[in-house]
Design a protein around this motif. Structure first.
Motif, PDB file in Angstrom:
ATOM      1  N   LEU A  76       0.825  -1.204   0.000  1.00  0.00           N
ATOM      2  CA  LEU A  76       0.000   0.000   0.000  1.00  0.00           C
ATOM      3  C   LEU A  76       0.862   1.258   0.000  1.00  0.00           C
ATOM      4  O   LEU A  76       0.631   2.182  -0.802  1.00  0.00           O
ATOM      5  CB  LEU A  76      -0.923   0.005   1.222  1.00  0.00           C
ATOM      6  N   ILE A  77       1.860   1.301   0.876  1.00  0.00           N
ATOM      7  CA  ILE A  77       2.746   2.471   0.928  1.00  0.00           C
ATOM      8  C   ILE A  77       3.491   2.635  -0.396  1.00  0.00           C
ATOM      9  O   ILE A  77       3.612   3.741  -0.934  1.00  0.00           O
ATOM     10  CB  ILE A  77       3.734   2.357   2.095  1.00  0.00           C
ATOM     11  N   GLY A  78       3.979   1.522  -0.933  1.00  0.00           N
ATOM     12  CA  GLY A  78       4.654   1.583  -2.225  1.00  0.00           C
ATOM     13  C   GLY A  78       3.738   2.107  -3.314  1.00  0.00           C
ATOM     14  O   GLY A  78       4.155   2.887  -4.179  1.00  0.00           O
ATOM     15  N   GLY A  79       2.460   1.703  -3.276  1.00  0.00           N
ATOM     16  CA  GLY A  79       1.504   2.178  -4.266  1.00  0.00           C
ATOM     17  C   GLY A  79       1.248   3.668  -4.161  1.00  0.00           C
ATOM     18  O   GLY A  79       1.100   4.356  -5.178  1.00  0.00           O
ATOM     19  N   LEU A  80       1.218   4.187  -2.933  1.00  0.00           N
ATOM     20  CA  LEU A  80       1.015   5.625  -2.749  1.00  0.00           C
ATOM     21  C   LEU A  80       2.211   6.418  -3.292  1.00  0.00           C
ATOM     22  O   LEU A  80       2.041   7.470  -3.918  1.00  0.00           O
ATOM     23  CB  LEU A  80       0.797   5.936  -1.267  1.00  0.00           C
ATOM     24  N   ILE A  81       3.423   5.906  -3.041  1.00  0.00           N
ATOM     25  CA  ILE A  81       4.610   6.564  -3.607  1.00  0.00           C
ATOM     26  C   ILE A  81       4.548   6.530  -5.131  1.00  0.00           C
ATOM     27  O   ILE A  81       4.827   7.525  -5.808  1.00  0.00           O
ATOM     28  CB  ILE A  81       5.902   5.873  -3.115  1.00  0.00           C
ATOM     29  N   ALA A  82       4.164   5.384  -5.675  1.00  0.00           N
ATOM     30  CA  ALA A  82       4.075   5.253  -7.134  1.00  0.00           C
ATOM     31  C   ALA A  82       3.025   6.195  -7.706  1.00  0.00           C
ATOM     32  O   ALA A  82       3.232   6.796  -8.770  1.00  0.00           O
ATOM     33  CB  ALA A  82       3.753   3.809  -7.506  1.00  0.00           C
ATOM     34  N   PHE A  83       1.890   6.348  -7.012  1.00  0.00           N
ATOM     35  CA  PHE A  83       0.825   7.207  -7.527  1.00  0.00           C
ATOM     36  C   PHE A  83       1.298   8.663  -7.597  1.00  0.00           C
ATOM     37  O   PHE A  83       1.073   9.358  -8.597  1.00  0.00           O
ATOM     38  CB  PHE A  83      -0.416   7.104  -6.635  1.00  0.00           C
ATOM     39  N   GLY A  84       1.961   9.129  -6.531  1.00  0.00           N
ATOM     40  CA  GLY A  84       2.492  10.490  -6.551  1.00  0.00           C
ATOM     41  C   GLY A  84       3.543  10.670  -7.635  1.00  0.00           C
ATOM     42  O   GLY A  84       3.596  11.705  -8.310  1.00  0.00           O
ATOM     43  N   THR A  85       4.363   9.636  -7.819  1.00  0.00           N
ATOM     44  CA  THR A  85       5.407   9.706  -8.845  1.00  0.00           C
ATOM     45  C   THR A  85       4.805   9.678 -10.246  1.00  0.00           C
ATOM     46  O   THR A  85       5.270  10.383 -11.147  1.00  0.00           O
ATOM     47  CB  THR A  85       6.394   8.542  -8.670  1.00  0.00           C
ATOM     48  N   GLY A  86       3.755   8.875 -10.434  1.00  0.00           N
ATOM     49  CA  GLY A  86       3.076   8.856 -11.725  1.00  0.00           C
ATOM     50  C   GLY A  86       2.480  10.205 -12.066  1.00  0.00           C
ATOM     51  O   GLY A  86       2.503  10.637 -13.224  1.00  0.00           O
ATOM     52  N   HIS A  87       1.954  10.890 -11.059  1.00  0.00           N
ATOM     53  CA  HIS A  87       1.442  12.253 -11.255  1.00  0.00           C
ATOM     54  C   HIS A  87       2.569  13.161 -11.759  1.00  0.00           C
ATOM     55  O   HIS A  87       2.382  13.941 -12.706  1.00  0.00           O
ATOM     56  CB  HIS A  87       0.881  12.773  -9.937  1.00  0.00           C
ATOM     57  N   SER A  88       3.744  13.055 -11.141  1.00  0.00           N
ATOM     58  CA  SER A  88       4.882  13.896 -11.544  1.00  0.00           C
ATOM     59  C   SER A  88       5.303  13.592 -12.972  1.00  0.00           C
ATOM     60  O   SER A  88       5.514  14.504 -13.788  1.00  0.00           O
ATOM     61  CB  SER A  88       6.065  13.668 -10.590  1.00  0.00           C
ATOM     62  N   TYR A  89       5.430  12.312 -13.301  1.00  0.00           N
ATOM     63  CA  TYR A  89       5.848  11.921 -14.653  1.00  0.00           C
ATOM     64  C   TYR A  89       4.853  12.423 -15.706  1.00  0.00           C
ATOM     65  O   TYR A  89       5.254  12.963 -16.746  1.00  0.00           O
ATOM     66  CB  TYR A  89       5.967  10.402 -14.750  1.00  0.00           C
ATOM     67  N   SER A  90       3.574  12.228 -15.472  1.00  0.00           N
ATOM     68  CA  SER A  90       2.601  12.606 -16.494  1.00  0.00           C
ATOM     69  C   SER A  90       2.543  14.119 -16.673  1.00  0.00           C
ATOM     70  O   SER A  90       2.492  14.615 -17.810  1.00  0.00           O
ATOM     71  CB  SER A  90       1.216  12.051 -16.146  1.00  0.00           C
ATOM     72  N   ARG A  91       2.587  14.889 -15.579  1.00  0.00           N
ATOM     73  CA  ARG A  91       2.547  16.346 -15.687  1.00  0.00           C
ATOM     74  C   ARG A  91       3.771  16.885 -16.419  1.00  0.00           C
ATOM     75  O   ARG A  91       3.671  17.769 -17.282  1.00  0.00           O
ATOM     76  CB  ARG A  91       2.468  16.969 -14.291  1.00  0.00           C
ATOM     77  N   LEU A  92       4.939  16.383 -16.067  1.00  0.00           N
ATOM     78  CA  LEU A  92       6.171  16.871 -16.696  1.00  0.00           C
ATOM     79  C   LEU A  92       6.241  16.475 -18.164  1.00  0.00           C
ATOM     80  O   LEU A  92       6.687  17.253 -19.013  1.00  0.00           O
ATOM     81  CB  LEU A  92       7.391  16.336 -15.942  1.00  0.00           C
ATOM     82  N   THR A  93       5.807  15.248 -18.480  1.00  0.00           N
ATOM     83  CA  THR A  93       5.848  14.789 -19.867  1.00  0.00           C
ATOM     84  C   THR A  93       4.890  15.581 -20.743  1.00  0.00           C
ATOM     85  O   THR A  93       5.216  15.975 -21.869  1.00  0.00           O
ATOM     86  CB  THR A  93       5.521  13.284 -19.945  1.00  0.00           C
ATOM     87  N   VAL A  94       3.680  15.843 -20.238  1.00  0.00           N
ATOM     88  CA  VAL A  94       2.702  16.630 -21.005  1.00  0.00           C
ATOM     89  C   VAL A  94       3.208  18.055 -21.194  1.00  0.00           C
ATOM     90  O   VAL A  94       3.055  18.652 -22.263  1.00  0.00           O
ATOM     91  CB  VAL A  94       1.333  16.629 -20.297  1.00  0.00           C
ATOM     92  N   ALA A  95       3.864  18.625 -20.170  1.00  0.00           N
ATOM     93  CA  ALA A  95       4.358  19.995 -20.267  1.00  0.00           C
ATOM     94  C   ALA A  95       5.418  20.131 -21.349  1.00  0.00           C
ATOM     95  O   ALA A  95       5.442  21.114 -22.092  1.00  0.00           O
ATOM     96  CB  ALA A  95       4.920  20.452 -18.923  1.00  0.00           C
ATOM     97  N   ARG A  96       6.300  19.128 -21.463  1.00  0.00           N
ATOM     98  CA  ARG A  96       7.337  19.217 -22.506  1.00  0.00           C
ATOM     99  C   ARG A  96       6.819  18.682 -23.837  1.00  0.00           C
ATOM    100  O   ARG A  96       7.446  18.886 -24.874  1.00  0.00           O
ATOM    101  CB  ARG A  96       8.607  18.502 -22.062  1.00  0.00           C
ATOM    102  N   ASP A  97       5.684  17.947 -23.811  1.00  0.00           N
ATOM    103  CA  ASP A  97       5.052  17.418 -25.017  1.00  0.00           C
ATOM    104  C   ASP A  97       6.023  16.612 -25.863  1.00  0.00           C
ATOM    105  O   ASP A  97       6.069  16.734 -27.083  1.00  0.00           O
ATOM    106  CB  ASP A  97       4.443  18.549 -25.852  1.00  0.00           C
ATOM    107  N   ALA A  98       6.793  15.788 -25.203  1.00  0.00           N
ATOM    108  CA  ALA A  98       7.767  14.943 -25.883  1.00  0.00           C
ATOM    109  C   ALA A  98       8.183  13.836 -24.925  1.00  0.00           C
ATOM    110  O   ALA A  98       8.119  13.999 -23.708  1.00  0.00           O
ATOM    111  CB  ALA A  98       8.991  15.753 -26.310  1.00  0.00           C
ATOM    112  N   PRO A  99       8.622  12.691 -25.456  1.00  0.00           N
ATOM    113  CA  PRO A  99       9.091  11.619 -24.585  1.00  0.00           C
ATOM    114  C   PRO A  99      10.436  11.969 -23.959  1.00  0.00           C
ATOM    115  O   PRO A  99      11.073  12.935 -24.356  1.00  0.00           O
ATOM    116  CB  PRO A  99       9.205  10.426 -25.544  1.00  0.00           C
ATOM    117  N   GLY A 100      10.847  11.178 -22.993  1.00  0.00           N
ATOM    118  CA  GLY A 100      12.171  11.406 -22.415  1.00  0.00           C
ATOM    119  C   GLY A 100      12.294  11.038 -20.963  1.00  0.00           C
ATOM    120  O   GLY A 100      13.355  10.665 -20.487  1.00  0.00           O
ATOM    121  N   GLY A 101      11.226  11.151 -20.171  1.00  0.00           N
ATOM    122  CA  GLY A 101      11.292  10.794 -18.762  1.00  0.00           C
ATOM    123  C   GLY A 101      12.288  11.633 -17.997  1.00  0.00           C
ATOM    124  O   GLY A 101      12.544  12.798 -18.339  1.00  0.00           O
ATOM    125  N   SER A 102      12.857  11.070 -16.943  1.00  0.00           N
ATOM    126  CA  SER A 102      13.774  11.820 -16.082  1.00  0.00           C
ATOM    127  C   SER A 102      14.963  12.358 -16.867  1.00  0.00           C
ATOM    128  O   SER A 102      15.442  13.469 -16.612  1.00  0.00           O
ATOM    129  CB  SER A 102      14.262  10.925 -14.938  1.00  0.00           C
TER     130      SER A 102
END
Length: 424
Positions: A76-102
């Protein structure tokens, strides 16, 4: 880097330190791209396949040995960390509108040397992860036929090689494999968990008295098990393969992490109620096969083995698919050897597929399951903490989620190191 439709010129992080990313709205940023092959279903399947693939099959016995009756809390704790991290990845990726990740985020910020180090670290982490999936595939396949240890290693090599071949055919074929494999394993895993919950026996969640662990084990379990949540971020590398990427990546990340977390929690409770926590730990490489046999005899054993084969195959597929594209993008930027940027006639970065698969084969042969899982978990906790830190610094929408996930990932990495070194 492309400009997001209706948003004016591209965002260049290096020119705008601490720039605020406008909150993503589907109606404003949806694109009209038609070349992608990954819709919501395909992207969701790739992410779930990347997570569940080696996750529950490879790590259930390991996390129960660390967390005992608190294993579900670790997930459960791992899932909560993953959910917050998924939010970060999706927001940053959409903002740059290109692939690349970290890797791409750091280059945009002007941290080229750090980006270079991260991309090499990521590739190493993904190779470790594919090795875990291959190792697990071989263990379940060999156990099903009562074959010797060498047969398990041979099956590991064969699985990675075959899935590499599927990837070389192109994205559409890889997506079809993923959809079939994901739904097959979800049905079997949730059925197994349901049987365990039906035979409600909470006393079977505990390890024997001499092996019992306290609540602190749940925190240690988060660090050990976190490799099970690696996979959702692969979507940031597949951005150009998607239909309507901004909408697809945001929805697919959130729903894939939610589905995976729920599945892990249910299985972490249900499986030990069938086989007993001590048996799950004793046979950690094939833990769920033991639970399946306890539930339905030979039929349960066969069904879980089939699920394990489908699951690990889909995880290998999703990870190789995305990692080869990450390596190809970094090669075009001059951060990796130019060979990684070469593509086949169908647009597949074939050199990356072959190199990543070959290295994973070697590790699957020489590595042990615990060492591979712990090494991969540590790599991804650090990388995810970094991405969450970038998202918080760039003031993405709901940045508190990114900040909380960053701190939790760092804490989990520290606990993992303490556990491995005998500090706890």
């Amino acid at each position: 880097m492309r400009a997001a439709p209706g948003r004016g010129p591209p965002f260049f992080f290096a020119r705008m330190p601490g720039a605020y990313f406008p909150e993503f709205r589907v109606t404003d940023q949806s694109t009209n791209r038609t070349g992608g092959v990954l819709g919501f279903g395909g992207a969701w399947a790739m992410a779930v396949g990347g997570m569940i693939g080696g996750g529950i099959f490879s790590t259930l016995g390991v996390v129960i040995s660390v967390a005992g009756r608190y294993a579900a809390i670790s997930f459960l704790i791992g899932g909560l960390i993953a959910f917050g991290t998924g939010h970060s990845y999706s927001r940053l990726t959409v903002a740059r509108d290109a692939p690349g990740g970290s890797y791409g985020f750091l280059r945009d910020l002007g941290h080229v040397r750090l980006a270079r180090a991260v991309v090499w670290t990521l590739i190493a982490g993904y190779v470790l992860t594919v090795a875990v999936y291959g190792f697990t595939f071989g263990a379940y396949a060999a156990n099903a036929f009562g074959a010797p240890a060498w047969a398990a290693k041979a099956a590991s090599i064969a699985a990675i090689a075959i899935i590499a071949g599927v990837n070389l055919l192109g994205a559409r074929q890889a997506t079809i494999v993923e959809l079939v494999a994901v739904w097959a394993k979800l049905l079997i895993l949730l059925g197994l968990a349901g049987l365990g919950l039906w035979h409600w026996a909470p006393e079977r969640l505990a390890l024997p008295a001499h092996e019992a662990v306290g609540p602190l084990g749940a925190l240690a379990g988060v660090g050990v098990v976190f490799m099970a949540y690696e996979g959702f971020q692969l979507l940031s590398y597949d951005y150009d393969e998607m239909k309507d990427p901004p909408r697809t990546i945001s929805r697919a990340m959130a729903w894939s992490i939610a589905a995976t977390t729920l599945t892990y929690i249910l299985v972490a409770i249900g499986a030990p109620m069938l086989a007993g926590a001590d048996q799950i730990v004793a046979r950690e490489e094939i833990a769920l096969a033991e639970a399946g046999q306890a539930a339905l005899g030979a039929l349960g054993f066969v069904l879980v083995t089939i699920a394990a084969v489908f699951s690990t195959a889909s995880a290998i597929n999703a990870t190789v698919f995305a990692t080869a594209r990450l390596a190809g993008g970094a090669a075009k930027d001059g951060e990796l050897p130019a060979a990684f940027a070469r593509t086949s006639g169908s647009g597949v970065p074939h050199v990356g597929v072959l190199v990543i698969s070959a290295l994973a084969m070697v590790l699957a042969i020489i590595g042990g399951i615990e060492q591979l899982v712990e090494g991969a978990s540590f790599v991804f906790l650090l990388v995810f903490a970094l991405v969450n830190g970038i998202a918080w610094r760039q003031r993405v929408a709901h940045r508190w989620m990114s900040g909380a996930a960053c701190m939790a990932a760092i804490a989990s990495a520290v606990v993992l190191v303490l556990y491995v070194t005998g500090g706890i």
